[in-house]
Structure formats: structure tokens, C-alpha cells
Design an enzyme around this catalytic site. Structure first.
Site, PDB file in Angstrom:
ATOM      1  CD1 TRP A 140       5.721   5.700 -10.119  1.00  0.00           C
ATOM      2  CD2 TRP A 140       6.744   3.726  -9.806  1.00  0.00           C
ATOM      3  NE1 TRP A 140       4.928   4.726 -10.686  1.00  0.00           N
ATOM      4  CE2 TRP A 140       5.532   3.500 -10.502  1.00  0.00           C
ATOM      5  CE3 TRP A 140       7.551   2.623  -9.503  1.00  0.00           C
ATOM      6  CZ2 TRP A 140       5.109   2.224 -10.887  1.00  0.00           C
ATOM      7  CZ3 TRP A 140       7.130   1.350  -9.886  1.00  0.00           C
ATOM      8  CH2 TRP A 140       5.921   1.154 -10.570  1.00  0.00           C
TER       9      TRP A 140
ATOM     10  CG  HIS B  69      11.550  16.431 -10.802  1.00  0.00           C
ATOM     11  ND1 HIS B  69      11.682  16.851  -9.496  1.00  0.00           N
ATOM     12  CD2 HIS B  69      10.253  16.066 -10.962  1.00  0.00           C
ATOM     13  CE1 HIS B  69      10.507  16.740  -8.896  1.00  0.00           C
ATOM     14  NE2 HIS B  69       9.630  16.264  -9.752  1.00  0.00           N
TER      15      HIS B  69
ATOM     16  CD  GLU C 207      11.503  15.901  -5.998  1.00  0.00           C
ATOM     17  OE1 GLU C 207      11.735  14.770  -6.464  1.00  0.00           O
ATOM     18  OE2 GLU C 207      10.372  16.254  -5.611  1.00  0.00           O
TER      19      GLU C 207
ATOM     20  CD  GLU D 147       6.692  18.436 -12.198  1.00  0.00           C
ATOM     21  OE1 GLU D 147       5.797  17.615 -12.018  1.00  0.00           O
ATOM     22  OE2 GLU D 147       7.868  18.249 -11.826  1.00  0.00           O
TER      23      GLU D 147
ATOM     24  N   GLY E 192       4.552  18.116  -4.047  1.00  0.00           N
ATOM     25  CA  GLY E 192       4.566  17.364  -2.790  1.00  0.00           C
ATOM     26  C   GLY E 192       4.063  18.162  -1.596  1.00  0.00           C
TER      27      GLY E 192
ATOM     28  CB  SER F 239      -0.318  18.961  -5.011  1.00  0.00           C
ATOM     29  OG  SER F 239       0.813  19.037  -4.160  1.00  0.00           O
TER      30      SER F 239
ATOM     31  N   GLY G  12       3.411  12.939  -9.029  1.00  0.00           N
ATOM     32  CA  GLY G  12       4.358  12.375  -8.071  1.00  0.00           C
ATOM     33  C   GLY G  12       3.637  11.482  -7.069  1.00  0.00           C
ATOM     34  N   GLY G  13       3.314  12.038  -5.908  1.00  0.00           N
ATOM     35  CA  GLY G  13       2.721  11.272  -4.811  1.00  0.00           C
ATOM     36  C   GLY G  13       1.552  10.381  -5.225  1.00  0.00           C
TER      37      GLY G  13
HETATM   38  C1  PEP Z   1       6.532  15.704  -9.192  1.00  0.00           C
HETATM   39  O1  PEP Z   1       7.416  15.462  -8.377  1.00  0.00           O
HETATM   40  O2  PEP Z   1       6.784  15.722 -10.395  1.00  0.00           O
HETATM   41  C2  PEP Z   1       5.202  15.989  -8.661  1.00  0.00           C
HETATM   42  C3  PEP Z   1       4.358  16.603  -9.422  1.00  0.00           C
HETATM   43  O3  PEP Z   1       4.973  15.592  -7.350  1.00  0.00           O
HETATM   44  P1  PEP Z   1       3.573  15.673  -6.559  1.00  0.00           P
HETATM   45  O4  PEP Z   1       2.513  15.197  -7.533  1.00  0.00           O
HETATM   46  O5  PEP Z   1       3.749  14.757  -5.404  1.00  0.00           O
HETATM   47  O6  PEP Z   1       3.380  17.097  -6.189  1.00  0.00           O
END
Ligand code: PEP
Length: 253
Positions: A10, A98, A100, A170, A176, A216, A237-238
Site C-alpha cells: 500500500w 523496495h 523506493e 521489480e 508505478g 504495474s 502497488g497501485g
Molecule cells: C511496487 O511498488 O512494489 C509496485 C509493483 O508498484 P506498481 O504495482 O504500482 O507498479
């Protein structure tokens, strides 16, 4: 053991009330519907963990995870949350590394290795994230880059510890951005990761490792991504912020 896992990250989204509403909707839709070889993990912000855990508790095969933990057990580290604290709160999983966290908070492979060990020592299942930037993908060094992330953070684990770990590949260029890795790109990288793990930990442990794809992922592409032989599910994520989308992704198997 290799499971099919869909985990929702989240990030820094949802107030407590909004988070409870989302968790209630997900629980309601998934109750009694998750087969025993499949797991769902919700990773809300720290302050929501206990409330969300209580909501999902009655639902079989749904677990609670944190988005980070610190590499020390306790002390003067204002603002940090330790693995023993998460353990004492009954948390099951923790996302570590992650992109980020790596990007905005300068977390290094070495530090992430410490966090993984700390999590494992406190009965938390780490979801260890790896993945390359667009620049690295375009210069063609993405396999080596991801291998180095694994080497510097998890290759020093014992086989027993490694067997508890979940990996999430990832690609940063897909997080995102709405730009998903193709099934070919995802499978190719997941296979390379599994091969690298095999060289380090042996065929059985590498074969049993759960490797998730993240970037995504949505209800429209989850099914074909999850059908790749080395893709064992997704870190979302989203799309994890909307109950219908997240449930549809879980049901993509
Ligand atoms: C994530 O941040 O782990 C991710 C996969 O984000 P999103 O699904 O939004 O790309």
C-alpha cells in the site's frame, strides 16, 4: 516451500479508516476462496498494521506484512521500527529493499542484507526486492546488476535461512509507470535469478524459492505474467489500493 503469493504494497497511502474499508472489502471477497498453495499478503503502513491484521485474521491464507524494518533490534534510532517489534505484534512478512527505499533512503545492498538477517532472526518472512533501472536495462547489464544485488544481500545466508525468503523482481522502470515487463522479459529474468540461486544454494532450494514479479501488474496482465513458469505471483502497488482490482489479480491464477 514454493507458494503462489500475491502481496499488496500500500506504500504511504490510505488513512486508517480507508485502510480498514479496503481490508474489509478484500477479506469479504476472498474469504474461503484461497487455495492452500496460495497466499495473500497485505502490507499497509506501520500504524495500520494491527487494525488490518485483526480484519484479515479470520480469513484463511491471508497474512499481514510491513513495508520495512530497521537493521538494529532497539535503541536511539528515532522513527525506525525493529524486527522484534514487528514480531511482537504478530506480523508475518516484511518487504525489504523496495526500490523506493533504495532510491529515496539510500539503502545499500549491505544494509539490506543486515535487514534480511534481522527479519529472519525474528520469524518474519522477508520479501526481498531487486530490480534494475531503465538505464541499466538499456545498457544491457540488467542480469549482472540483479545478480549483484542478490550476491551482496542474500548470498551469505545459510540454506535454512534462505529457504524462508521470498524474492520480488521489480524492474524500476515498470513500478508505478503503467509500463509492465513483457512476459518474456519477466520469465527471462526470473529464470536467471533462479539459476543464480541454484549455483549458490543448490537446485532444491532454488526450485523451492518463491519469486514474485512487481511492476504495474493489474487485472489485465496478471494472468499471463503468473502463467510464466518461474513467476510465482506478484508484488502489487497501485492496483492493491482498489479492492476489486486486487481481488481480480488474486483470482488470476
Ligand atoms: C511496487 O511498488 O512494489 C509496485 C509493483 O508498484 P506498481 O504495482 O504500482 O507498479
Amino acid at each position: 516451500m514454493r507458494y503462489k503469493i500475491v502481496a499488496g504494497n500500500w506504500k504511504m497511502n490510505k488513512t486508517l479508516e480507508e485502510g480498514k474499508e479496503l481490508a474489509n472489502a478484500i477479506s469479504h471477497n476472498l474469504s474461503g476462496k484461497i487455495p492452500s498453495d496460495q497466499k495473500v499478503v497485505l502490507c499497509p503502513p506501520f500504524v495500520h498494521l494491527l487494525a488490518i491484521k485483526e480484519i484479515i485474521n479470520p480469513v484463511d491464507n491471508v497474512f499481514i506484512g510491513a513495508q520495512n524494518c530497521y537493521s538494529k533490534t532497539s535503541g536511539a534510532y528515532t522513527g525506525e521500527v525493529s524486527a522484534p517489534m514487528l514480531q511482537s505484534a504478530g506480523i508475518d512478512y516484511v518487504i525489504i529493499g523496495h526500490s523506493e527505499r533504495r532510491g529515496y533512503f539510500n539503502e545499500t545492498n549491505a544494509e539490506l542484507g543486515e535487514k534480511v538477517k534481522m527479519a529472519l532472526a525474528h520469524d518474519l518472512t522477508p520479501i526481498f526486492c531487486c530490480g534494475e533501472s531503465l538505464e541499466i536495462r538499456e545498457n544491457g547489464t540488467h542480469f549482472d546488476y540483479v545478480k549483484q544485488q542478490l550476491q551482496e544481500s542474500i548470498f551469505s545466508l545459510t540454506g535454512e535461512d534462505f529457504s524462508q525468503l521470498v524474492i520480488a523482481y521489480e524492474p524500476i522502470w515498470a513500478i508505478g509507470t503503467g509500463k509492465t515487463a513483457s512476459t518474456q522479459q519477466a520469465q527471462e529474468m526470473h529464470q536467471r535469478i533462479r539459476n543464480d540461486l541454484e549455483v549458490q544454494f543448490g537446485k532444491d532450494l532454488a526450485g523451492d524459492c518463491t519469486i514474485l514479479y512487481g511492476g504495474s501488474c493489474n487485472p489485465g496482465n496478471a494472468q499471463e505474467l503468473f502463467a510464466c513458469p518461474d513467476v510465482d505471483g506478484g508484488l502489487i502497488g497501485g492496483a492493491s489500493l482498489k479492492a476489486d482490482d486486487f481481488v481480480a489479480i488474486v483470482n488470476s491464477y
